[in-house]
Motif scaffolding. Structure first.
Motif, short mmCIF file in Angstrom:
data_model
loop_
_atom_site.label_atom_id
_atom_site.label_comp_id
_atom_site.label_asym_id
_atom_site.label_seq_id
_atom_site.Cartn_x
_atom_site.Cartn_y
_atom_site.Cartn_z
N GLY A 71 0.77 -1.23 0.00
CA GLY A 71 0.00 0.00 0.00
C GLY A 71 0.80 1.28 0.00
N SER A 72 1.95 1.25 0.65
CA SER A 72 2.69 2.50 0.84
C SER A 72 4.12 2.44 0.36
CB SER A 72 2.67 2.88 2.33
OG SER A 72 1.35 3.01 2.78
N GLU A 83 -4.53 4.32 5.20
CA GLU A 83 -4.63 3.49 4.00
C GLU A 83 -4.39 2.02 4.38
OE1 GLU A 83 -4.78 1.67 0.31
OE2 GLU A 83 -5.61 3.57 0.96
N THR A 84 -3.44 1.80 5.27
CA THR A 84 -3.15 0.44 5.73
C THR A 84 -4.36 -0.17 6.40
OG1 THR A 84 -0.80 0.94 5.97
CG2 THR A 84 -1.64 -0.92 7.24
N SER A 101 -7.43 0.56 5.89
CA SER A 101 -8.42 0.29 4.86
C SER A 101 -8.14 -1.06 4.20
CB SER A 101 -8.40 1.41 3.82
OG SER A 101 -9.27 1.13 2.77
N ARG A 102 -6.89 -1.33 3.95
CA ARG A 102 -6.51 -2.62 3.37
C ARG A 102 -6.76 -3.77 4.35
NH1 ARG A 102 -3.03 -2.79 -1.09
NH2 ARG A 102 -2.77 -0.77 -2.06
#
Length: 87
Positions: free
Chosen positions: A17-18, A45-46, A48-49
């Motif tokens: 993701g990053s 974001e993490t 969300s994953r």
């Protein structure tokens, strides 16, 4: 549904993701996310994953309060356990 979230799961999700961080090599459990180069936006974001893959929703404030990978792993596992015990 998964019943446990591991540091290896987190390492993979962070990389996917990053982007990669040299800090993710080796034992990174107690290194602060900021030191690893991951800011709060990357962590959101993490999460969300994690939600998509593991089916748990984490409180944004709790995620921001988790300053190390181990703390985030513990937070996810607590949520997974609560979900497993829910009727």
């Amino acid at each position: 549904m998964a019943t446990q979230f591991t540091l290896e799961d987190l390492r993979r999700i962070l990389r996917e993701g990053s982007g990669d961080s040299a800090g993710l090599d080796g034992d990174f459990a107690e290194i602060e996310f900021e030191t690893l180069g991951y800011e709060s936006l990357a962590l959101l974001e993490t999460t969300s994953r994690i939600k998509r893959e593991f089916g748990v929703t984490l409180d944004d404030d709790a995620v921001v309060a988790a300053t190390t990978p181990q703390q985030l792993v513990d937070l996810v596992n607590t949520a997974l356990l609560a979900d497993a015990q829910a009727p």
